[in-house]
Design a protein around this motif. Structure first.
Motif, short mmCIF file in Angstrom:
data_model
loop_
_atom_site.label_atom_id
_atom_site.label_comp_id
_atom_site.label_asym_id
_atom_site.label_seq_id
_atom_site.Cartn_x
_atom_site.Cartn_y
_atom_site.Cartn_z
N PHE A 120 0.80 -1.22 0.00
CA PHE A 120 0.00 0.00 0.00
C PHE A 120 0.84 1.27 0.00
O PHE A 120 0.32 2.36 0.19
N SER A 121 2.14 1.16 -0.22
CA SER A 121 2.99 2.33 -0.14
C SER A 121 2.65 3.37 -1.19
O SER A 121 2.86 4.56 -0.99
N ASN A 122 2.08 2.94 -2.32
CA ASN A 122 1.74 3.89 -3.37
C ASN A 122 0.30 4.38 -3.27
O ASN A 122 -0.19 5.06 -4.16
N THR A 123 -0.41 4.02 -2.19
CA THR A 123 -1.80 4.46 -2.05
C THR A 123 -2.00 5.37 -0.85
O THR A 123 -3.12 5.75 -0.55
N LEU A 124 -0.92 5.72 -0.17
CA LEU A 124 -1.05 6.49 1.05
C LEU A 124 -1.44 7.96 0.83
O LEU A 124 -2.13 8.53 1.65
N PRO A 125 -1.01 8.62 -0.28
CA PRO A 125 -1.41 10.02 -0.46
C PRO A 125 -2.93 10.15 -0.47
O PRO A 125 -3.64 9.33 -1.03
N GLN A 126 -3.44 11.20 0.16
CA GLN A 126 -4.88 11.37 0.28
C GLN A 126 -5.46 12.02 -0.98
O GLN A 126 -5.97 13.13 -0.97
N ASN A 127 -5.40 11.29 -2.10
CA ASN A 127 -6.04 11.79 -3.31
C ASN A 127 -7.53 11.48 -3.27
O ASN A 127 -8.03 10.74 -2.41
N ALA A 128 -8.28 12.04 -4.21
CA ALA A 128 -9.74 11.91 -4.18
C ALA A 128 -10.18 10.46 -4.31
O ALA A 128 -11.12 10.03 -3.63
N LEU A 129 -9.51 9.69 -5.16
CA LEU A 129 -9.90 8.29 -5.35
C LEU A 129 -9.69 7.49 -4.08
O LEU A 129 -10.55 6.71 -3.66
N HIS A 130 -8.54 7.70 -3.43
CA HIS A 130 -8.25 6.96 -2.20
C HIS A 130 -9.26 7.33 -1.11
O HIS A 130 -9.75 6.45 -0.39
N THR A 131 -9.60 8.60 -1.00
CA THR A 131 -10.57 9.04 0.00
C THR A 131 -11.92 8.40 -0.25
O THR A 131 -12.60 7.95 0.68
N GLN A 176 -11.89 4.76 0.80
CA GLN A 176 -11.96 4.62 2.25
C GLN A 176 -13.37 4.91 2.76
O GLN A 176 -13.86 4.23 3.68
N ASN A 177 -14.05 5.89 2.20
CA ASN A 177 -15.41 6.20 2.62
C ASN A 177 -16.35 5.03 2.33
O ASN A 177 -17.22 4.69 3.14
N GLN A 178 -16.20 4.42 1.16
CA GLN A 178 -17.03 3.28 0.81
C GLN A 178 -16.75 2.09 1.74
O GLN A 178 -17.68 1.37 2.14
N LEU A 179 -15.48 1.89 2.08
CA LEU A 179 -15.12 0.81 3.01
C LEU A 179 -15.77 1.04 4.37
O LEU A 179 -16.27 0.10 4.99
N GLU A 180 -15.72 2.27 4.84
CA GLU A 180 -16.32 2.58 6.14
C GLU A 180 -17.82 2.29 6.13
O GLU A 180 -18.35 1.68 7.07
#
Length: 216
Positions: A184-195, A198-202
């Motif tokens: 997951f090292s390349n997914t840590l920046p809080q870009n819109a897709l990642h956010t 995470q919202n959908q997972l929650e």
């Protein structure tokens, strides 16, 4: 009214409860964490549910502490108590239900898509090298291209091969602990897709926890 308490089995310092803690705070539920293999309760009688987290261990090794943990999972099945088991936890649960854990031709690493109930597609964090094979009478609720059993239910127990509990803070801990091994090292920046992921997972996890522990 007595505040419900759910027992949690944790297997690695970098793999904690993640966003499950936020859910528990909002629902006024206490999480009592036990760090395996050194800390396991003698019984689950006083708990209203059980959550078994993931870890890097291999079920095939089956050390004494893992056998003791499986005995507690069996106790939760028999009492009965609602169970949510994740990754390693799901593999341990599956073995107690007559299933087995098998090596995968290739691992699932990083963000992957799973199909839930044949309709909803969800991007989820994955980090596993083994897969679950289940008896035919157990319901499979989610699958992916590489792994047929991503989510299963048997009576009051649910197993997840993926990690909806891993929020951004949890992923940062994994990256800090495992460094280049962490997918997951390349997914840590809080870009819109990642956010959005995470919202959908929650939303998915909170709805699942509400359903699973509604009687807690």
């Amino acid at each position: 009214m007595i505040q419900p308490t759910i027992a949690v089995f944790q297997h690695h310092p970098a793999e904690g409860v993640g966003r499950i803690e936020l859910w528990a705070e909002r629902r006024n539920i206490t999480l009592e964490c036990f760090y395996a293999p050194d800390e396991l309760p003698a019984s689950l009688m006083k708990y209203q549910g059980l959550i078994v987290l993931g870890g890097p261990m291999n079920v095939a090794d089956n050390p004494l502490w893992m056998r003791a943990e499986c005995a507690l999972i069996n106790q939760a099945l028999e009492l009965p108590r609602p169970i949510l088991a994740i990754c390693l936890g799901a593999q341990l649960l599956a073995t107690q239900l007559g299933g087995k854990v098998v090596e995968m031709p290739e691992p699932e690493l990083g963000w992957q898509q799973v199909s839930i109930n044949g309709s909803q597609v969800l991007a989820v964090p994955q980090w596993h090298y083994q897969a679950i094979a289940l008896p035919q009478h157990i319901d499979v609720l989610a699958s992916s291209a590489l792994c047929q059993v991503q989510m299963f239910r048997h009576q009051h127990a649910i197993g997840l091969q993926f990690h909806p509990e891993w929020d951004s803070k949890q992923m940062t801990q994994l990256q800090e602990h495992f460094a280049d091994e962490c997918p997951f090292s390349n997914t840590l920046p809080q870009n819109a897709l990642h956010t959005e992921q995470q919202n959908q997972l929650e939303q998915f996890l909170f709805a699942l926890l509400d359903q699973q522990f509604k009687s807690a």
